[in-house]
Enzyme design. Structure first.
Site, PDB file in Angstrom:
ATOM      1  CB  CYS A 108      23.762  64.391  27.350  1.00 17.47           C
ATOM      2  SG  CYS A 108      22.267  65.010  26.565  1.00 17.47           S
ATOM      3  CB  CYS A 118      23.192  68.100  27.293  1.00 20.69           C
ATOM      4  SG  CYS A 118      21.985  66.952  28.004  1.00 20.69           S
TER       5      CYS A 118
END
Length: 123
Positions: A43, A46
């Site tokens: 991600c 993230c």
């Protein structure tokens, strides 16, 4: 010695167990995509948010708990019936939330240190 406890968990079951073991504590949970062997999450948001969130952790309330939770592989996360989406009502990763309250920061909001700090410092 830090004034808060940090716990790292993987998956929904471990998250629930970590919360159950800390009843009555002020719990902040950060949800991120799984990391591979070299420590990189699938991600990209993230990856961008984690240093911001970690940079503000000094503002966590005394005796609070910070749970770092990897939600699983991308395919699991994309499943609309995964436990994080169904039970915790998460809509995206990264998500930072104050457990048991409506307070939460989702995706790009986690890039803003002032929002993260407000989450950690305001009741």
């Amino acid at each position: 010695m830090s004034k808060y406890e940090e716990v790292s968990v993987h998956g929904y079951e471990e998250f629930c167990q970590a919360v159950a073991n800390r009843k009555g504590k002020d719990i902040f949970a950060y949800f991120s995509g799984d990391k591979d062997a070299s420590g990189n999450s699938w991600c990209p948001d993230c990856v961008k948010a984690e240093p911001v969130v970690r940079g503000e952790m000094g503002h966590l309330p005394e005796d609070s708990v910070f749970i770092y939770c990897q939600v699983g592989e991308r395919a699991y996360w994309k499943d609309p019936n995964n436990d994080f989406k169904k039970t915790l009502k998460l809509t995206g990763v990264p998500t930072l939330l104050r457990y048991g309250t409506p307070q939460k920061l989702v995706e790009e909001e986690c890039f803003k240190s002032e929002l993260v700090r407000m989450m950690f410092t305001e009741d």
